[in-house]
Write an enzyme that holds these catalytic residues in place. Structure first.
Site, PDB file in Angstrom:
ATOM      1  N   THR A   1       0.831  -1.202   0.000  1.00 30.52           N
ATOM      2  CA  THR A   1       0.000   0.000   0.000  1.00 30.52           C
ATOM      3  C   THR A   1       0.868   1.256   0.000  1.00 30.52           C
ATOM      4  OG1 THR A   1      -1.515  -1.259   1.415  1.00 30.52           O
ATOM      5  CG2 THR A   1      -2.003   1.064   1.132  1.00 30.52           C
TER       6      THR A   1
ATOM      7  N   ARG B   1       8.008  -2.599   2.438  1.00 26.34           N
ATOM      8  CA  ARG B   1       8.118  -2.650   3.891  1.00 26.34           C
ATOM      9  C   ARG B   1       8.445  -4.070   4.329  1.00 26.34           C
ATOM     10  NH1 ARG B   1       3.318   0.656   6.784  1.00 26.34           N
ATOM     11  NH2 ARG B   1       3.822   2.360   5.362  1.00 26.34           N
TER      12      ARG B   1
ATOM     13  N   SER C   1       6.379   3.895   8.309  1.00 28.88           N
ATOM     14  CA  SER C   1       5.239   4.612   8.867  1.00 28.88           C
ATOM     15  C   SER C   1       5.018   4.289  10.345  1.00 28.88           C
ATOM     16  CB  SER C   1       4.004   4.322   8.021  1.00 28.88           C
ATOM     17  OG  SER C   1       2.938   5.114   8.434  1.00 28.88           O
ATOM     18  N   HIS C   2       3.868   3.702  10.638  1.00 34.53           N
ATOM     19  CA  HIS C   2       3.473   3.467  12.030  1.00 34.53           C
ATOM     20  C   HIS C   2       3.952   2.128  12.561  1.00 34.53           C
ATOM     21  CE1 HIS C   2       0.760   2.046   9.022  1.00 34.53           C
ATOM     22  NE2 HIS C   2       0.374   1.111   9.849  1.00 34.53           N
TER      23      HIS C   2
ATOM     24  N   LYS D   1      10.128   4.102   0.165  1.00 33.53           N
ATOM     25  CA  LYS D   1       9.132   4.387  -0.867  1.00 33.53           C
ATOM     26  C   LYS D   1       9.643   5.485  -1.782  1.00 33.53           C
ATOM     27  CE  LYS D   1       6.567   7.143   2.509  1.00 33.53           C
ATOM     28  NZ  LYS D   1       5.300   7.488   3.123  1.00 33.53           N
TER      29      LYS D   1
ATOM     30  N   ASP E   1       2.276  10.018  13.468  1.00 29.68           N
ATOM     31  CA  ASP E   1       2.910   8.695  13.436  1.00 29.68           C
ATOM     32  C   ASP E   1       4.395   8.758  13.089  1.00 29.68           C
ATOM     33  OD1 ASP E   1       2.614   9.411  10.755  1.00 29.68           O
ATOM     34  OD2 ASP E   1       2.477   7.319  10.133  1.00 29.68           O
TER      35      ASP E   1
ATOM     36  N   ASP F   1       6.273   8.625  10.420  1.00 31.61           N
ATOM     37  CA  ASP F   1       6.785   9.508   9.369  1.00 31.61           C
ATOM     38  C   ASP F   1       5.975  10.794   9.224  1.00 31.61           C
ATOM     39  OD1 ASP F   1       4.642   7.975   8.445  1.00 31.61           O
ATOM     40  OD2 ASP F   1       5.265   8.176   6.367  1.00 31.61           O
TER      41      ASP F   1
ATOM     42  N   ASP G   1       2.747  11.502   8.673  1.00 33.07           N
ATOM     43  CA  ASP G   1       1.635  11.760   7.748  1.00 33.07           C
ATOM     44  C   ASP G   1       0.263  11.477   8.380  1.00 33.07           C
ATOM     45  OD1 ASP G   1       2.000   9.032   7.719  1.00 33.07           O
ATOM     46  OD2 ASP G   1       2.167   8.837   5.535  1.00 33.07           O
ATOM     47  N   ARG G   2       0.234  10.747   9.489  1.00 33.70           N
ATOM     48  CA  ARG G   2      -1.066  10.474  10.126  1.00 33.70           C
ATOM     49  C   ARG G   2      -1.352  11.466  11.243  1.00 33.70           C
ATOM     50  NH1 ARG G   2      -2.185   4.013  10.502  1.00 33.70           N
ATOM     51  NH2 ARG G   2      -1.652   3.600   8.337  1.00 33.70           N
TER      52      ARG G   2
ATOM     53  N   THR H   1      -8.098   2.134  -1.041  1.00 33.90           N
ATOM     54  CA  THR H   1      -7.218   2.471   0.082  1.00 33.90           C
ATOM     55  C   THR H   1      -5.804   2.793  -0.410  1.00 33.90           C
ATOM     56  OG1 THR H   1      -8.482   1.086   1.560  1.00 33.90           O
ATOM     57  CG2 THR H   1      -6.203   1.499   2.178  1.00 33.90           C
TER      58      THR H   1
ATOM     59  N   GLU I   1      -8.484   9.426   4.712  1.00 37.12           N
ATOM     60  CA  GLU I   1      -8.729   8.009   4.937  1.00 37.12           C
ATOM     61  C   GLU I   1      -9.080   7.792   6.397  1.00 37.12           C
ATOM     62  OE1 GLU I   1      -6.374   5.101   2.466  1.00 37.12           O
ATOM     63  OE2 GLU I   1      -4.798   6.458   3.098  1.00 37.12           O
ATOM     64  N   GLU I   2      -9.849   6.713   6.640  1.00 37.65           N
ATOM     65  CA  GLU I   2     -10.237   6.390   8.013  1.00 37.65           C
ATOM     66  C   GLU I   2      -9.021   6.067   8.879  1.00 37.65           C
ATOM     67  OE1 GLU I   2      -9.574   3.095   9.127  1.00 37.65           O
ATOM     68  OE2 GLU I   2      -8.755   2.765   7.128  1.00 37.65           O
ATOM     69  N   SER I   3      -7.915   5.707   8.237  1.00 38.90           N
ATOM     70  CA  SER I   3      -6.722   5.269   8.950  1.00 38.90           C
ATOM     71  C   SER I   3      -5.892   6.463   9.428  1.00 38.90           C
ATOM     72  CB  SER I   3      -5.899   4.371   8.041  1.00 38.90           C
ATOM     73  OG  SER I   3      -5.670   5.017   6.800  1.00 38.90           O
TER      74      SER I   3
ATOM     75  N   LYS J   1      -0.639  12.502   2.773  1.00 39.94           N
ATOM     76  CA  LYS J   1      -1.409  12.941   3.922  1.00 39.94           C
ATOM     77  C   LYS J   1      -0.447  13.674   4.855  1.00 39.94           C
ATOM     78  CE  LYS J   1      -1.254   8.234   5.780  1.00 39.94           C
ATOM     79  NZ  LYS J   1      -1.344   7.202   4.745  1.00 39.94           N
TER      80      LYS J   1
ATOM     81  N   ARG K   1      -8.808  -6.518   8.034  1.00 40.52           N
ATOM     82  CA  ARG K   1      -9.451  -5.304   8.540  1.00 40.52           C
ATOM     83  C   ARG K   1     -10.946  -5.395   8.231  1.00 40.52           C
ATOM     84  NH1 ARG K   1      -4.942  -2.699   9.751  1.00 40.52           N
ATOM     85  NH2 ARG K   1      -3.330  -2.189   8.221  1.00 40.52           N
TER      86      ARG K   1
HETATM   87  C1  G1P Z   1      -2.874   1.240   5.862  1.00 39.17           C
HETATM   88  C2  G1P Z   1      -4.163   2.034   5.873  1.00 39.17           C
HETATM   89  C3  G1P Z   1      -4.269   2.863   4.621  1.00 39.17           C
HETATM   90  C4  G1P Z   1      -3.045   3.758   4.486  1.00 39.17           C
HETATM   91  C5  G1P Z   1      -1.778   2.911   4.566  1.00 39.17           C
HETATM   92  C6  G1P Z   1      -0.527   3.776   4.595  1.00 39.17           C
HETATM   93  O1  G1P Z   1      -2.858   0.375   4.759  1.00 39.17           O
HETATM   94  O2  G1P Z   1      -5.272   1.189   6.014  1.00 39.17           O
HETATM   95  O3  G1P Z   1      -5.440   3.628   4.662  1.00 39.17           O
HETATM   96  O4  G1P Z   1      -3.056   4.439   3.265  1.00 39.17           O
HETATM   97  O5  G1P Z   1      -1.792   2.130   5.765  1.00 39.17           O
HETATM   98  O6  G1P Z   1      -0.495   4.639   5.687  1.00 39.17           O
HETATM   99  P1  G1P Z   1      -3.265  -1.171   4.831  1.00 39.17           P
HETATM  100  O7  G1P Z   1      -2.364  -1.807   5.882  1.00 39.17           O
HETATM  101  O8  G1P Z   1      -4.689  -1.210   5.287  1.00 39.17           O
HETATM  102  O9  G1P Z   1      -3.064  -1.693   3.451  1.00 39.17           O
HETATM  103 ZN    ZN Z   2       2.768   7.190   8.097  1.00 38.51          ZN
END
Ligand code: G1P
Ligand code: ZN
Length: 545
Positions: free
Chosen positions: A18, A22, A113-114, A126, A279, A281, A283-284, A346, A365-367, A378, A498
């Site tokens: 996504t 990683r 990221s997180h 990335k 988070d 990096d 972006d969240r 997503t 996004e909801e995330s 983001k 999810r």
């Molecule tokens: C998750 C989030 C998605 C976000 C991505 C990167 O991806 O659900 O919305 O864009 O992290 O931060 P997923 O693990 O669901 O593929």
């Molecule tokens: Zn991130």
């Protein structure tokens, strides 16, 4: 200087997910693993000669070593210049801004990221293109294809450069500018929001905020912008020093992982009015009021409804986009404002074309991801500043602002249930079980709700016509409720299921229910349809947000 060509063996697992490639740190430390992927990026890109590359990361373990390797490979590939964040630090949105501002060919951002960091944690890489946004699927697929046939990589035999001071270096015909990671980003934020108003709010005796940087990349940004520039009291920023292992924590700004911030905002006699976190990096974002959590979907809807409070959006917005699993709260705002609202798969990369074409201004996004056309990622601190601008303008509490929004538009009860590290085979069986039922679901009733349609989401990009299939199973109910199932594309261990749950309530006398209770029947239906317990071996989800 002679460039060295090193023979190597291709890996077959360098498929970006996504958000980039990683893997665990251990995996990245396999012989030439990073080099092979970087060479695959460089072999795929066109126009490298003499161009600019932006480089930085979230400060996690292996960041500094990876940067030295990439610098040497960038020199060998023929880049003219690298803009490198001091200390190897650049938040994802700050990198996106630099790419755009300095017309770079693109950027390499080192982050998972997180995901947890440290020697036992994860690492990631990335590539973002000229528009500052995540590489489109066609490019990531081309990089993946190249990575599988790599036989050698090219590297300049130069010494590591000092990362911790700003400065200029010339190496193997390439110049390296080590720049302050915050300067350009701060300037961008100043151009978007009313800093005078925000500053007055942050300095008033009646308002207290805490920002949790989670020992990740936003520490230096938040200290500088919130405390130094806007004058919030010292101590406003928590966990502000980026650490290679994020202090042993999980740098994910949600109710489960930002525990200390949650306890401050939810303290019985607490006096903190506004809480926020970002988070790994940067972006969240998570937004909290006193004893109050704002779902990211509501946050997007509320920012869209009130966009004109911010100078950047004073003349209105062009449109909104949300990822498919994000609640439909933003759609209601778009409908009222007479604006287009797009539903994308997503992942932030799907917003890129819409933003570039000027068809949307805000997206999310909801995330815990929210952003606008100011960059192509983001942006955590942007969302926090937007909320501060809104709070300063309304002179009202977070909770009141959200409740008034629900009173006007109705409330979309929303939650995501994650089942982590489940068996990959069981996850696939769960999905085929669901897929098989899709044709017969429409018209069936579960408790008080009737299914109106069920499908596997496919998206046709309205700008370039590209089609992305298999983006999640959707079960839509006639009353506006939804259940969505997806497999994560960012996890590194097994599979993560999810389950996204949403129901709509127009009646404001019913806006006080507990979220999980309001969604209880949908949670049960989801469990039944996907036989979740049977396939995952779990009675309840591991993480609920
Ligand atoms: C998750 C989030 C998605 C976000 C991505 C990167 O991806 O659900 O919305 O864009 O992290 O931060 P997923 O693990 O669901 O593929
Ligand atoms: Zn991130």
């Amino acid at each position: 200087m002679t460039i060295q060509t090193i023979k190597t063996t291709a890996y077959n697992d360098q498929k970006p997910g996504t958000s980039g490639l990683r893997k665990s740190v251990k995996h990245f430390k396999k012989p030439d693993y990073l080099q092979t992927f970087v060479q695959a990026i460089f072999n795929t890109l066109e126009g490298i000669e003499g161009s600019t590359l932006v480089l930085g990361g979230d400060g996690r373990y292996f960041n500094r070593e990876a940067i030295q390797i990439i610098l040497r490979m960038a020199a060998a590939a023929g880049f003219g210049k690298v803009l490198l964040g001091q200390g190897g630090i650049l938040s994802t949105p700050a990198a996106s801004n630099l790419i755009r501002k300095y017309a770079a060919l693109g950027g390499i951002i080192l982050s998972a990221s997180h995901n947890a960091g440290g020697p036992e944690g994860d690492f990631g890489i990335k590539f973002n293109g000229r528009n500052g946004g995540p590489a489109a699927e066609s490019l990531t697929e081309a990089i993946f294809a190249t990575s599988q046939t790599i036989e050698e990589y090219r590297i300049a035999p130069i010494q590591p450069i000092p990362l911790d001071k700003t400065g200029h270096y010339e190496l193997a015909g390439m110049s390296i500018e080590v720049i302050d990671p915050v300067d350009d980003y701060l300037e961008l934020m100043e151009s978007l929001f009313d800093f005078d108003k925000i500053s007055a709010l942050l300095q008033s005796d009646n308002f207290k905020m805490r920002f949790d940087a989670m020992h990740a990349v936003t520490g230096p940004y938040a200290h500088r912008i919130l405390e130094e520039r806007l004058g919030a009291p010292t101590g406003t920023v928590l966990h502000g020093a980026p650490l290679a292992n994020f202090g042993g924590g999980h740098p994910d700004p949600n109710q489960a992982h930002a525990k200390e911030l949650m306890s401050l905002l939810y303290a019985r006699n607490g006096n903190i009015d506004f809480g926020a976190a970002s988070d790994g990096d940067g972006d969240r974002n998570m937004i909290l009021g006193k004893h109050f959590f704002v779902t990211p979907s509501d946050s997007l809807a509320i920012l869209a409804a009130n966009a004109t409070v911010a100078p950047a959006y004073r003349n209105g917005i062009a449109g909104i986009a949300r990822s498919m699993p994000t609640s439909q709260a933003p759609d209601r705002v778009a409908a009222k404002l007479g604006l287009p609202c797009f539903e994308t798969p997503t992942g932030w990369k799907f917003f890129g074309n819409l933003l570039d074409a000027g068809r949307i201004t805000l997206c999310g996004e909801e995330s815990f991801g929210t952003g606008s056309d100011h960059v192509r990622e983001k942006d955590g601190l942007w969302a926090v500043l937007f909320w501060l601008n809104l709070l300063a303008e309304k002179q009202d509490s977070v909770e009141n602002i959200v409740r008034k929004h629900w009173a006007e538009y109705g409330r979309n009860y929303y939650s995501r249930h994650d089942y982590e590290e489940i068996d990959l085979k069981a996850a696939n069986e769960l999905f085929s079980t669901l897929q098989d039922q899709l044709p017969e679901l429409a018209g069936k009733t579960f408790g008080k709700r009737t299914v109106s349609s069920a499908d596997n989401f496919a998206y046709t990009d309205p700008v370039d016509g590209s089609v992305s299939k298999n983006q999640g199973i959707r079960i839509l109910f006639a009353d506006g409720a939804r259940i969505i199932f997806r497999l994560s594309g960012t996890g590194t261990q097994g599979a993560t299921l999810r389950v996204y749950l949403e129901s709509y309530e127009a009646d404001s006398s019913k806006h006080d229910q507990d979220v999980q209770e309001a969604l209880a029947d949908l949670i049960e239906t989801a469990g039944q349809l996907a036989r979740i317990e049977e396939f995952t071996g779990r009675e309840t989800a591991d993480v609920i947000t």
